[in-house]
Design an enzyme around this catalytic site. Sequence first.
Site, short mmCIF file in Angstrom:
data_model
loop_
_atom_site.label_atom_id
_atom_site.label_comp_id
_atom_site.label_asym_id
_atom_site.label_seq_id
_atom_site.Cartn_x
_atom_site.Cartn_y
_atom_site.Cartn_z
N LYS A 32 -21.96 -37.63 -23.09
CA LYS A 32 -21.10 -36.48 -23.37
C LYS A 32 -21.53 -35.39 -22.41
O LYS A 32 -22.68 -34.93 -22.44
CB LYS A 32 -21.25 -36.01 -24.81
N GLY A 43 -20.15 -23.91 -32.39
CA GLY A 43 -20.88 -23.26 -33.48
C GLY A 43 -20.17 -22.08 -34.11
O GLY A 43 -20.69 -21.46 -35.03
N ALA A 72 -15.53 -28.90 -30.43
CA ALA A 72 -16.32 -27.77 -30.91
C ALA A 72 -15.47 -26.82 -31.74
O ALA A 72 -14.25 -26.79 -31.62
CB ALA A 72 -16.91 -27.02 -29.73
N GLY A 73 -16.14 -26.04 -32.59
CA GLY A 73 -15.49 -24.93 -33.26
C GLY A 73 -14.93 -25.24 -34.64
O GLY A 73 -14.43 -24.35 -35.32
N ASN A 86 -20.80 -30.72 -35.71
CA ASN A 86 -22.25 -30.60 -35.86
C ASN A 86 -22.60 -29.46 -36.81
O ASN A 86 -22.91 -29.68 -37.97
CB ASN A 86 -22.94 -30.43 -34.49
N THR A 87 -22.47 -28.22 -36.31
CA THR A 87 -22.94 -27.07 -37.09
C THR A 87 -22.33 -27.01 -38.49
O THR A 87 -23.02 -26.72 -39.46
CB THR A 87 -22.62 -25.76 -36.34
#
Lengths: 336, 257
Positions: B96, B157, B184-185, B206-207
């Site tokens: 990635k 994040g 993301a996001g 993830n976050t």
Amino acid sequence: MRVTVIGAGVAGLTCALELAERGVAVEILERSAQLGASACSWFAGGMLAPRCELESCDPLIARLGAESIPWWQGRFAGTVVNGTLVVAHGRDAADLAQFAARTGHFQPLAADAIAGLEPDLAGRFSQGLYFRDEGHLDPRAALAALAARLGELGVAIRFGVEAPPTRPAGRQVIDCTGLAARGQLTDLRGVKGEMLLLRLREVSFSRPVRLLHPRTPVYVVPRPDGLFMVGATMIESDQGTRISARSMLELLSAAYALHPAFGEAEIVEIGTGVRAAFADNLPRLRGHGETLYVNGLYRHGFLIAPALARRAAEVTLHGSHFPEVMDANPRQRRLA
Amino acid sequence: MLQLYGTALRSRLLLGTARYPSPAVLTEAVRAARAEVVTVALRRESGGERAGQGFWSIIRELGVRVLPNTAGCHSVKEAVATAHMAREVFGTSWIKLEVIGEDDTLQPDVFGLTEAARILCAQGFEVFPYTTEDLVVAERLLAAGCRVLMPWGAPIGSGRGLNNPFGLTALRAHFPDVPLIIDAGIGVPSHAARALELGFDAVLINTAVAQARAPAQMAAAFAQAVEAGRAARLAGPMEPRDLAAPSTPVIGTAFRG
């Protein structure tokens, strides 16, 4: 009964003292030549912050930590219980809100109250949290005080002595060697930490200050003589070699963001250590034959060592069982 | 089934492995998510090639496919070097690719990204580039040899969801056959469901899981949302209308209260 404690970091010294105070004949073996030379305890922050740890840790850590603060107060005169201040810059208000939601037992502070607690932070932060019941200590002074107290009780620390390969007959052994016990405790891993000692006369704090940040949270712990400990990184690594440039930049930038005067500070020391942790980041007392391993204290050495030492003494003397820190606990076995 | 570089995957939820309270919680979350792919940030986790053995062995024991990432790299050279290190550590040619251009938003440097993608594809890597919803950049990445794209929903994040649904919809429409993974996001499961409803093939979280109060529970919630979003996409959602359209006709009914 005679007990040999291996390892003179915070876990070993607290275990030895708990036993010696109960009248047990104890000796301590330490492989390095002097106190702290190979212990990650030497580089600890020394924050006694059970409430703040609730932000990301199991409540067990908070319970063991709360139990340990009076232990330190009773044995080390340098223990300060003056609370912890947690602050964040305006644009990181979400981090402060999340920290508040996960901890509790704090007093929310506005700008003037922050200035009241820490005058040198006046005008710098508009929101903060004050955890009144928490404390801090200077880890190096605390280790020395424990060693002195042990000396008064007739307990010698034999420096430069490796643990014997076979256990001496008739002796109970408590192994507090951190990551060095990895050969026996194969589920241990290393978590590297990096810290700085800065000296700065223009600023003084009365308590540890945590600055929240989405990427690089940092804490600054005041020490005697104008020193500040700035820490600490958490890196999944078992090699505690040198600090990386990036970590140094991040720690210094965060300290500078807390107060620009840190830009003028003298860098007194750069330290790295490797903490031993189990997969759930919770500590264990684990018995193998005559040896009781006290390990996996992770970043919570000074915070929880006294509570673990008490339990280790009970296990050694009376065969007690403490499910919350011993592997028979099905919850911990599942997590491990 | 989702096909990524010839690998068929049942799960459309990929999980990142950073910022969990402990590896044990991470393990629980991966199981609860029923994830088949996890990303690992080589650089930030270990600070070196052989240093993070304890953590790597926990990742390997998860029994899932590892997608190493170049998180924290700010230049082409760094990203390429990190990719090579990752190939050695994890024995996979998947990478990635993140080349960060701006520190506050962690926005990708799309110029460096296309350059690094070109180099790595030529070296036999199977590249998953973290990009924006920009169509031209997407074209360049495909031309460089990428066969999967990972557009952002919002900055890493931030948890803000899909910032530009219009742009993302256009991206989907332009590249109907390229696997597109929202990277993301994503903050809450409804964001993930929305991404799948818009036709994206998968999401990477993830976050939002790692920093939840109960990560495993949140991972399970995301798994359900991803399944719901995918099923809804396949089922063909109705078009929204401006005026009410009664589901039961009223004219001609026998009794009107």
